[in-house]
Design an enzyme around this catalytic site. Structure first.
Site, PDB file in Angstrom:
ATOM      1  N   HIS A  99       0.822  -1.189   0.000  1.00  0.00           N
ATOM      2  CA  HIS A  99       0.000   0.000   0.000  1.00  0.00           C
ATOM      3  C   HIS A  99       0.867   1.254   0.000  1.00  0.00           C
ATOM      4  O   HIS A  99       1.999   1.244   0.461  1.00  0.00           O
ATOM      5  CB  HIS A  99      -0.978   0.026   1.177  1.00  0.00           C
ATOM      6  CG  HIS A  99      -0.348  -0.054   2.538  1.00  0.00           C
ATOM      7  ND1 HIS A  99       0.196  -1.222   3.048  1.00  0.00           N
ATOM      8  CD2 HIS A  99      -0.174   0.881   3.494  1.00  0.00           C
ATOM      9  CE1 HIS A  99       0.658  -0.994   4.267  1.00  0.00           C
ATOM     10  NE2 HIS A  99       0.456   0.282   4.561  1.00  0.00           N
ATOM     11  N   HIS A 101       0.862   5.274   1.120  1.00  0.00           N
ATOM     12  CA  HIS A 101       0.242   6.345   1.905  1.00  0.00           C
ATOM     13  C   HIS A 101       0.352   7.637   1.107  1.00  0.00           C
ATOM     14  O   HIS A 101       1.445   8.009   0.678  1.00  0.00           O
ATOM     15  CB  HIS A 101       0.979   6.542   3.233  1.00  0.00           C
ATOM     16  CG  HIS A 101       0.897   5.396   4.168  1.00  0.00           C
ATOM     17  ND1 HIS A 101      -0.022   5.337   5.185  1.00  0.00           N
ATOM     18  CD2 HIS A 101       1.634   4.256   4.251  1.00  0.00           C
ATOM     19  CE1 HIS A 101       0.154   4.213   5.866  1.00  0.00           C
ATOM     20  NE2 HIS A 101       1.150   3.535   5.309  1.00  0.00           N
TER      21      HIS A 101
END
Length: 137
Positions: A99, A101
């Site tokens: 992922h 941010h």
């Protein structure tokens, strides 16, 4: 992955505040808002971290991250953006699903600090380090 929280979000088993979705990528607000609008961008397919994500999908995730960052600046009044990828626990990765941010930054309004301190590690040879990295490229 059955127990992965992000896979459960992708499957709709856990709700989220979606800001973007297509066939391969999902972006949603981080439940722990570091700053207003902190967004996570993930591939829908499970990869432990960026080291294992195929390059074409990695590029697509980063393109969505850029689009989200542009929207944060335009809509939330952010003055800048941090784009951060943590790879493995030692680097701060807490969810083992790749992922990104996307953290909007606000002048004088947020207390997030990312500092790169110069440790003056004199015993390291930069040419030798560069050579070691080049050998594995």
């Amino acid at each position: 992955m059955e127990d992965c929280i992000f896979c459960k979000i992708v499957r709709g088993e856990i709700p989220c505040y979606k800001v973007y979705e297509d066939d391969e990528v999902l972006a949603f607000l981080d439940i722990s808002q570091t700053t207003k609008g902190h967004t996570l961008v993930i591939p829908k397919e499970h990869f432990q971290n960026m080291l294992y994500c195929p390059k074409d999908l990695l590029a697509k995730v980063m393109g969505v991250a850029q689009h989200i960052a542009q929207a944060q600046v335009a809509s939330l009044g952010a003055n800048g953006v941090n784009v951060l990828i943590n790879t493995n626990e030692v680097a701060g990765q807490t969810v083992m699903h790749f992922h990104v941010h996307v953290i909007p930054r606000y002048s004088g309004e947020d207390c997030l600090r990312l500092e790169f301190l110069s440790n003056k590690i004199d015993h390291l040879s930069l040419p030798a380090i560069a050579d070691e990295i080049i050998k594995k490229l």
